[in-house]
Design a protein around this motif. Structure first.
Motif, short mmCIF file in Angstrom:
data_model
loop_
_atom_site.label_atom_id
_atom_site.label_comp_id
_atom_site.label_asym_id
_atom_site.label_seq_id
_atom_site.Cartn_x
_atom_site.Cartn_y
_atom_site.Cartn_z
N PRO A 74 0.81 -1.23 0.00
CA PRO A 74 0.00 0.00 0.00
C PRO A 74 0.85 1.28 0.00
O PRO A 74 0.49 2.26 -0.66
N LEU A 75 1.97 1.26 0.71
CA LEU A 75 2.85 2.43 0.75
C LEU A 75 3.40 2.75 -0.63
O LEU A 75 3.37 3.90 -1.09
N PHE A 76 3.91 1.71 -1.29
CA PHE A 76 4.51 1.94 -2.62
C PHE A 76 3.45 2.30 -3.65
O PHE A 76 3.69 3.13 -4.52
N ARG A 77 2.26 1.68 -3.54
CA ARG A 77 1.17 2.02 -4.48
C ARG A 77 0.80 3.49 -4.36
O ARG A 77 0.42 4.13 -5.33
N ALA A 78 0.87 4.01 -3.12
CA ALA A 78 0.51 5.41 -2.87
C ALA A 78 1.66 6.36 -3.23
O ALA A 78 1.54 7.57 -3.06
N GLY A 79 2.78 5.82 -3.73
CA GLY A 79 3.93 6.65 -4.07
C GLY A 79 4.71 7.10 -2.86
O GLY A 79 5.49 8.06 -2.93
N LEU A 80 4.51 6.40 -1.72
CA LEU A 80 5.18 6.78 -0.47
C LEU A 80 6.31 5.82 -0.10
O LEU A 80 6.85 5.89 0.99
N GLY A 81 6.63 4.90 -1.02
CA GLY A 81 7.66 3.91 -0.71
C GLY A 81 9.06 4.48 -0.83
O GLY A 81 9.30 5.45 -1.55
N GLY A 82 9.96 3.88 -0.11
CA GLY A 82 11.36 4.30 -0.20
C GLY A 82 12.24 3.37 0.60
O GLY A 82 11.74 2.48 1.29
N ARG A 83 13.53 3.59 0.51
CA ARG A 83 14.44 2.69 1.20
C ARG A 83 14.41 2.95 2.70
O ARG A 83 14.03 4.05 3.16
N LEU A 84 14.81 1.95 3.46
CA LEU A 84 14.84 2.04 4.92
C LEU A 84 16.30 2.19 5.34
O LEU A 84 17.15 1.37 5.00
N GLY A 85 16.59 3.26 6.08
CA GLY A 85 17.98 3.53 6.45
C GLY A 85 18.80 3.80 5.20
O GLY A 85 18.34 4.46 4.26
N ASN A 86 20.02 3.25 5.13
CA ASN A 86 20.87 3.51 3.96
C ASN A 86 20.54 2.59 2.79
O ASN A 86 21.06 2.77 1.68
N GLY A 87 19.67 1.60 3.01
CA GLY A 87 19.23 0.71 1.92
C GLY A 87 20.24 -0.34 1.53
O GLY A 87 20.00 -1.13 0.62
N ARG A 88 21.39 -0.39 2.23
CA ARG A 88 22.43 -1.34 1.83
C ARG A 88 22.27 -2.70 2.51
O ARG A 88 22.99 -3.64 2.20
N GLN A 89 21.33 -2.81 3.45
CA GLN A 89 21.14 -4.07 4.16
C GLN A 89 20.45 -5.10 3.25
O GLN A 89 19.55 -4.77 2.49
N TYR A 90 20.91 -6.35 3.36
CA TYR A 90 20.35 -7.42 2.53
C TYR A 90 19.01 -7.89 3.09
O TYR A 90 18.85 -8.07 4.30
N TRP A 91 18.07 -8.12 2.17
CA TRP A 91 16.78 -8.73 2.49
C TRP A 91 16.71 -10.08 1.79
O TRP A 91 16.80 -10.15 0.56
N SER A 92 16.57 -11.13 2.56
CA SER A 92 16.45 -12.48 1.99
C SER A 92 14.96 -12.80 1.84
O SER A 92 14.29 -13.12 2.82
N PHE A 93 14.48 -12.66 0.62
CA PHE A 93 13.04 -12.77 0.36
C PHE A 93 12.71 -14.14 -0.26
O PHE A 93 13.59 -14.85 -0.77
N ILE A 94 11.42 -14.48 -0.24
CA ILE A 94 10.91 -15.65 -0.96
C ILE A 94 9.48 -15.36 -1.37
O ILE A 94 8.71 -14.77 -0.58
N SER A 95 9.10 -15.71 -2.59
CA SER A 95 7.71 -15.50 -3.00
C SER A 95 6.81 -16.44 -2.19
O SER A 95 7.23 -17.52 -1.76
N LEU A 96 5.57 -16.02 -1.97
CA LEU A 96 4.62 -16.86 -1.22
C LEU A 96 4.42 -18.20 -1.94
O LEU A 96 4.35 -19.25 -1.30
N HIS A 97 4.38 -18.16 -3.26
CA HIS A 97 4.25 -19.41 -4.05
C HIS A 97 5.39 -20.37 -3.74
O HIS A 97 5.17 -21.56 -3.49
N ASP A 98 6.63 -19.85 -3.76
CA ASP A 98 7.79 -20.71 -3.50
C ASP A 98 7.84 -21.16 -2.04
O ASP A 98 8.31 -22.27 -1.74
N GLU A 99 7.39 -20.31 -1.11
CA GLU A 99 7.34 -20.70 0.31
C GLU A 99 6.46 -21.94 0.50
O GLU A 99 6.85 -22.91 1.13
N VAL A 100 5.26 -21.90 -0.10
CA VAL A 100 4.32 -23.03 0.02
C VAL A 100 4.90 -24.26 -0.69
O VAL A 100 4.86 -25.37 -0.15
N ALA A 101 5.46 -24.05 -1.88
CA ALA A 101 6.05 -25.18 -2.63
C ALA A 101 7.21 -25.79 -1.84
O ALA A 101 7.38 -27.02 -1.82
N ALA A 102 8.00 -24.94 -1.18
CA ALA A 102 9.14 -25.44 -0.40
C ALA A 102 8.67 -26.24 0.82
O ALA A 102 9.24 -27.29 1.15
N LEU A 103 7.63 -25.75 1.50
CA LEU A 103 7.08 -26.50 2.63
C LEU A 103 6.59 -27.88 2.18
O LEU A 103 6.85 -28.90 2.83
#
Length: 299
Positions: A180-209
């Motif tokens: 919702p934040l990014f859709r409203a044009g209010l999105g942006g980086r948190l802190g310096n933005g250099r920190q790594y985020w280890s993400f997974i799509s919800l589809h792959d999360e379920v498939a992995a389980l």
């Protein structure tokens, strides 16, 4: 897995609800553990705080998937909420593990939730399941949370700790708040933005389980993260690209600390976590890249 009976805690959460849908679509019988008297034949009552599980409801289950726990990012981290985060995981997991161990014929597998918070802040260093626990509140919670499955392990049940990363889904979790934040044009980086985020799509999360349930060689910790962690700055750019919105804002670290309390340190921390054991066991990601994962969440 042939048509099976599978018990799931946390079945109303982002991951649990998607897993239940997936299993039922493929003809599995799913029983959901609920924190009130059971109203239907597919419900089993439990009370994680009291350590109570209606064990009769688990009879005949081939697998138990335990995903319940207070949301880490749901509220500001006060000392009371930190206790809630810890207790909901440690007490709930102990109750489930002891219930599983008490059955005459226990399930073949207990798949218990955990988190990449186990590793703490890894900076630029990539880590897999061989890395030790980090320092701080979340690592200590994860260590206790995983140790709470001991009764099931001692009963000979294959026990897996699913160390999940940041799940890219619209309906909940950290990403559910970003959309919702990014859709409203209010999105942006948190802190310096250099920190790594280890993400997974919800589809792959379920498939992995589901892959873990079916893969008898997997036990112990398994990282549920995509194969290519990206920085928060790269996530910000990808959200802007996919949603066609500008991302001019940056949230400074002091502001995050005011809003999030101690949780800010974890949001600003860097976790570059790789899914070593998933890949080694033959799992194939459907949405390995961050743009693909975001697009998949919007479908």
């Amino acid at each position: 897995m042939l048509h099976s009976r599978i018990a799931v805690t946390g079945a109303s959460g982002l991951i649990g609800a998607a897993l239940v849908r997936s299993l039922r679509t493929d003809g599995h019988e799913v029983v959901r553990l609920v924190r009130r008297p059971a109203r239907t034949g597919d419900e089993v009552e439990w009370d994680p705080r009291r350590g109570y599980v209606d064990v009769a409801g688990l009879v005949g289950c081939d697998a138990v998937v335990h995903l319940a726990g207070a949301g880490v990012g749901d509220r500001r981290w006060t000392s009371a909420y930190k206790r809630e985060i810890r207790d909901s995981r440690v007490l709930g997991t102990t109750a489930i593990a002891e219930a599983v161990a008490s059955l005459d014929t226990p399930p073949k597998v207990l798949l218990s939730g955990s988190a990449i918070g186990y590793y703490g802040d890894t900076g630029d260093r990539a880590v897999d399941e061989g890395a030790p626990a980090g320092e701080g509140f979340l690592p200590s919670v994860c260590v206790e949370w995983e140790a709470a499955t001991a009764a099931a392990q001692e009963a000979g049940v294959r026990t897996v700790h699913a160390r999940t990363g940041l799940v890219v889904g619209r309906e909940g979790g950290a990403w559910g708040r970003l959309f919702p934040l990014f859709r409203a044009g209010l999105g942006g980086r948190l802190g310096n933005g250099r920190q790594y985020w280890s993400f997974i799509s919800l589809h792959d999360e379920v498939a992995a389980l589901r892959h873990i349930l079916d893969t008898e060689s997997l036990s112990g910790p398994v990282n549920l993260t995509g194969p290519d962690p990206v920085t928060n700055g790269e996530v910000t750019a990808a959200m802007g690209r996919v949603l066609h919105r500008p991302t001019p804002f940056a949230v400074p670290a002091p502001a995050l600390r005011i809003v999030l309390g101690d949780f800010a340190d974890d949001v600003l921390g860097s976790q570059r976590v790789l899914p070593g054991r998933l890949l080694d066991s033959g799992f194939v990601f459907a949405f390995p890249g961050v743009d693909e994962a975001i697009r998949a969440a919007l479908r």
